[in-house]
Design a protein around this motif. Structure first.
Motif, PDB file in Angstrom:
ATOM      1  N   VAL A 115      41.896  41.443  50.490  1.00 40.45           N
ATOM      2  CA  VAL A 115      42.941  40.601  49.906  1.00 40.45           C
ATOM      3  C   VAL A 115      42.269  39.639  48.937  1.00 40.45           C
ATOM      4  CG1 VAL A 115      42.855  39.032  51.904  1.00 40.45           C
ATOM      5  CG2 VAL A 115      44.833  38.997  50.360  1.00 40.45           C
ATOM      6  N   TYR A 116      42.848  39.492  47.753  1.00 37.54           N
ATOM      7  CA  TYR A 116      42.181  38.757  46.679  1.00 37.54           C
ATOM      8  C   TYR A 116      43.167  37.838  45.956  1.00 37.54           C
ATOM      9  CZ  TYR A 116      39.726  43.207  47.424  1.00 37.54           C
ATOM     10  OH  TYR A 116      39.147  44.308  47.990  1.00 37.54           O
ATOM     11  N   GLU A 117      42.725  36.617  45.701  1.00 35.71           N
ATOM     12  CA  GLU A 117      43.528  35.685  44.905  1.00 35.71           C
ATOM     13  C   GLU A 117      43.186  35.776  43.433  1.00 35.71           C
ATOM     14  OE1 GLU A 117      43.495  31.736  46.428  1.00 35.71           O
ATOM     15  OE2 GLU A 117      43.874  32.358  48.495  1.00 35.71           O
ATOM     16  N   ASP A 118      42.033  36.334  43.130  1.00 36.10           N
ATOM     17  CA  ASP A 118      41.566  36.488  41.754  1.00 36.10           C
ATOM     18  C   ASP A 118      41.041  37.902  41.578  1.00 36.10           C
ATOM     19  OD1 ASP A 118      39.655  36.395  39.422  1.00 36.10           O
ATOM     20  OD2 ASP A 118      40.325  34.312  39.379  1.00 36.10           O
ATOM     21  N   VAL A 119      41.332  38.508  40.459  1.00 36.91           N
ATOM     22  CA  VAL A 119      40.896  39.880  40.200  1.00 36.91           C
ATOM     23  C   VAL A 119      39.376  39.985  40.208  1.00 36.91           C
ATOM     24  CG1 VAL A 119      40.958  41.768  38.524  1.00 36.91           C
ATOM     25  CG2 VAL A 119      42.997  40.384  38.902  1.00 36.91           C
ATOM     26  N   GLU A 120      38.694  38.921  39.785  1.00 39.57           N
ATOM     27  CA  GLU A 120      37.237  38.949  39.741  1.00 39.57           C
ATOM     28  C   GLU A 120      36.620  39.031  41.131  1.00 39.57           C
ATOM     29  OE1 GLU A 120      35.719  39.412  37.001  1.00 39.57           O
ATOM     30  OE2 GLU A 120      37.463  39.081  35.705  1.00 39.57           O
ATOM     31  N   GLU A 121      37.410  38.768  42.178  1.00 42.60           N
ATOM     32  CA  GLU A 121      36.895  38.855  43.547  1.00 42.60           C
ATOM     33  C   GLU A 121      36.778  40.294  44.023  1.00 42.60           C
ATOM     34  OE1 GLU A 121      39.567  36.685  46.010  1.00 42.60           O
ATOM     35  OE2 GLU A 121      39.280  34.770  44.990  1.00 42.60           O
ATOM     36  N   ILE A 122      37.431  41.221  43.333  1.00 38.30           N
ATOM     37  CA  ILE A 122      37.472  42.609  43.790  1.00 38.30           C
ATOM     38  C   ILE A 122      36.133  43.296  43.496  1.00 38.30           C
ATOM     39  CG2 ILE A 122      38.632  44.834  43.580  1.00 38.30           C
ATOM     40  CD1 ILE A 122      41.122  43.318  42.616  1.00 38.30           C
ATOM     41  N   ASP A 123      35.471  43.742  44.546  1.00 39.09           N
ATOM     42  CA  ASP A 123      34.226  44.505  44.405  1.00 39.09           C
ATOM     43  C   ASP A 123      34.597  45.984  44.400  1.00 39.09           C
ATOM     44  OD1 ASP A 123      31.768  45.696  44.494  1.00 39.09           O
ATOM     45  OD2 ASP A 123      31.053  44.658  46.290  1.00 39.09           O
ATOM     46  N   GLU A 125      65.927  36.714  42.007  1.00 37.15           N
ATOM     47  CA  GLU A 125      65.927  36.852  43.456  1.00 37.15           C
ATOM     48  C   GLU A 125      65.113  35.697  44.030  1.00 37.15           C
ATOM     49  OE1 GLU A 125      64.552  40.781  44.392  1.00 37.15           O
ATOM     50  OE2 GLU A 125      65.934  41.724  42.990  1.00 37.15           O
ATOM     51  N   ILE A 126      65.803  34.698  44.546  1.00 39.08           N
ATOM     52  CA  ILE A 126      65.163  33.464  44.985  1.00 39.08           C
ATOM     53  C   ILE A 126      64.111  33.712  46.056  1.00 39.08           C
ATOM     54  CG2 ILE A 126      65.596  31.223  46.089  1.00 39.08           C
ATOM     55  CD1 ILE A 126      68.315  31.209  44.718  1.00 39.08           C
ATOM     56  N   ILE A 127      64.282  34.750  46.860  1.00 38.50           N
ATOM     57  CA  ILE A 127      63.320  35.027  47.932  1.00 38.50           C
ATOM     58  C   ILE A 127      61.906  35.255  47.398  1.00 38.50           C
ATOM     59  CG2 ILE A 127      64.975  35.901  49.613  1.00 38.50           C
ATOM     60  CD1 ILE A 127      64.357  38.704  48.748  1.00 38.50           C
ATOM     61  N   TYR A 128      61.772  35.634  46.120  1.00 29.68           N
ATOM     62  CA  TYR A 128      60.452  35.876  45.546  1.00 29.68           C
ATOM     63  C   TYR A 128      59.853  34.641  44.873  1.00 29.68           C
ATOM     64  CZ  TYR A 128      60.941  40.935  46.172  1.00 29.68           C
ATOM     65  OH  TYR A 128      61.079  42.188  46.709  1.00 29.68           O
ATOM     66  N   ARG A 129      60.636  33.601  44.720  1.00 31.94           N
ATOM     67  CA  ARG A 129      60.226  32.504  43.843  1.00 31.94           C
ATOM     68  C   ARG A 129      58.965  31.786  44.323  1.00 31.94           C
ATOM     69  NH1 ARG A 129      64.942  28.620  42.139  1.00 31.94           N
ATOM     70  NH2 ARG A 129      64.863  28.053  44.339  1.00 31.94           N
ATOM     71  N   GLY A 130      58.805  31.618  45.630  1.00 29.15           N
ATOM     72  CA  GLY A 130      57.692  30.816  46.118  1.00 29.15           C
ATOM     73  C   GLY A 130      56.518  31.599  46.662  1.00 29.15           C
ATOM     74  N   ILE A 131      56.448  32.899  46.396  1.00 28.23           N
ATOM     75  CA  ILE A 131      55.367  33.712  46.951  1.00 28.23           C
ATOM     76  C   ILE A 131      54.078  33.497  46.157  1.00 28.23           C
ATOM     77  CG2 ILE A 131      54.566  36.053  47.417  1.00 28.23           C
ATOM     78  CD1 ILE A 131      57.413  36.880  47.909  1.00 28.23           C
ATOM     79  N   LYS A 132      52.993  33.317  46.886  1.00 22.07           N
ATOM     80  CA  LYS A 132      51.689  33.126  46.257  1.00 22.07           C
ATOM     81  C   LYS A 132      51.181  34.466  45.712  1.00 22.07           C
ATOM     82  CE  LYS A 132      47.065  31.361  47.323  1.00 22.07           C
ATOM     83  NZ  LYS A 132      46.226  30.762  48.393  1.00 22.07           N
ATOM     84  N   PRO A 133      50.887  34.569  44.431  1.00 23.86           N
ATOM     85  CA  PRO A 133      50.421  35.847  43.868  1.00 23.86           C
ATOM     86  C   PRO A 133      49.021  36.210  44.381  1.00 23.86           C
ATOM     87  CG  PRO A 133      51.232  34.368  42.151  1.00 23.86           C
ATOM     88  CD  PRO A 133      51.068  33.550  43.389  1.00 23.86           C
ATOM     89  N   ARG A 134      48.914  37.385  44.964  1.00 24.69           N
ATOM     90  CA  ARG A 134      47.636  37.913  45.433  1.00 24.69           C
ATOM     91  C   ARG A 134      47.624  39.424  45.237  1.00 24.69           C
ATOM     92  NH1 ARG A 134      47.518  34.859  51.236  1.00 24.69           N
ATOM     93  NH2 ARG A 134      49.725  35.349  51.013  1.00 24.69           N
ATOM     94  N   ILE A 135      46.458  39.998  45.368  1.00 29.88           N
ATOM     95  CA  ILE A 135      46.285  41.445  45.325  1.00 29.88           C
ATOM     96  C   ILE A 135      45.712  41.890  46.658  1.00 29.88           C
ATOM     97  CG2 ILE A 135      45.093  43.380  44.214  1.00 29.88           C
ATOM     98  CD1 ILE A 135      47.125  42.106  42.373  1.00 29.88           C
TER      99      ILE A 135
END
Length: 294
Positions: free
Chosen positions: A91-99, A150-160
């Motif tokens: 799980v990654y918050e930044d694309v640069e974290e992906i090895d 769709e309000i249910i998506y509004r507060g989701i933290k973007p991650r990969i």
């Protein structure tokens, strides 16, 4: 809808999309543009109308724990068990974290904060990683709420997240079983499958009777599908996962007898697309009993 009316509504939707406190007006305009019919929110009748009502007046940001593709894993563990989860590789918050070198040859990368934020890798040797990174960064920069309000998506933290690639033997592609559940009862199954190299869809009732449609549609799966051997188990899982909700779609996979959880979707097709058999828009709509507005 004539040419000039369509152009007017296209401009109206574009204007309302980023206007504060205009969600209802935007949804009404976009619904008319996509369906060539007015949205009745005062007395909603069919499935898509009631989904729009739920979108505006019931399903709020508190539902994000069920639709965040990382956070929902905790809910699945607590309700049906960890055995139904696909293997999590990272799980990654930044694309640069992906090895990328540490990941297996086959895997899937998904944005946790919306729908369609996917990169499927079947052979890492052929992956254009710089291009994929640019796409993932674009995913992370987007707020899925902006697409259909769709309000249910509004507060989701973007991650990969990275997950194991699920193979399905002896078939062209994995089958996606989407159980449409009404007040805790699965009633219909929307299935996506590959035919002639194209991803198509078909609907079955809970007794695995194929819903016939009166007209020819290019995206309709013509071939019949066999009922999964563990279909009854899938129904029971869908019941457990939907029991607390007015309407939800429970997405499951069945691979070599193993059931995997896909996702929970509270707003089937964003409520913007009619289901494949027009009479069933009313039949499905009748199954939803709306509460009072929040």
């Amino acid at each position: 809808m004539n040419f000039f009316e369509r152009k007017y509504y296209q401009l109206l939707v574009k204007y309302l999309k980023n206007k504060p406190n205009a969600d209802e007006a935007y949804i009404k305009a976009n619904y008319y543009l996509k369906n060539n019919r007015r949205l009745n929110l005062d007395n909603p009748v069919d499935l898509s109308e009631k989904i729009q009502w739920l979108k505006l007046y019931q399903y709020d940001e508190s539902y994000k724990k069920y639709i965040d593709k990382y956070e929902v894993r905790k809910h699945i563990k607590e309700t049906i068990g960890e055995a139904y989860l696909n293997e999590l590789l990272g799980v990654y918050e930044d694309v640069e974290e992906i090895d990328i070198d540490a990941l297996p040859n086959k895997f899937v990368l998904k944005g946790t904060h919306g729908s369609g934020y996917n990169i499927i890798v079947e052979d890492k040797a052929t992956l254009d990683w710089p291009k994929a990174k640019a796409q993932l960064k674009k995913f992370l920069s987007q707020n899925y709420y902006d697409k259909y309000k769709e309000i249910i998506y509004r507060g989701i933290k973007p991650r990969i997240i990275a997950e194991k690639f699920l193979d399905q033997l002896n078939d062209d592609a994995i089958l996606d079983y989407k159980f449409l559940c009404f007040h805790g009862e699965p009633k219909f199954i929307h299935v996506k499958a590959l035919e002639d190299g194209i991803r198509k869809e078909v609907d079955y009732d809970i007794n695995w009777n194929k819903l016939e449609i009166p007209e020819e549609r290019s995206n309709y799966l013509k071939r019949s599908l066999d009922k999964p051997d563990n279909f009854e188990d899938m129904i029971e899982i869908a019941k457990v996962l939907s029991k607390d909700f007015i309407f939800v779609r429970v997405d499951l996979y069945s691979i070599e007898g193993q059931i995997y959880f896909g996702e929970l979707t509270f707003l089937h097709k964003g409520g913007m697309k009619r289901v494949i058999s027009e009479p069933h828009n009313k039949i499905m709509g009748d199954l939803i009993k709306l509460p009072n507005k929040k």
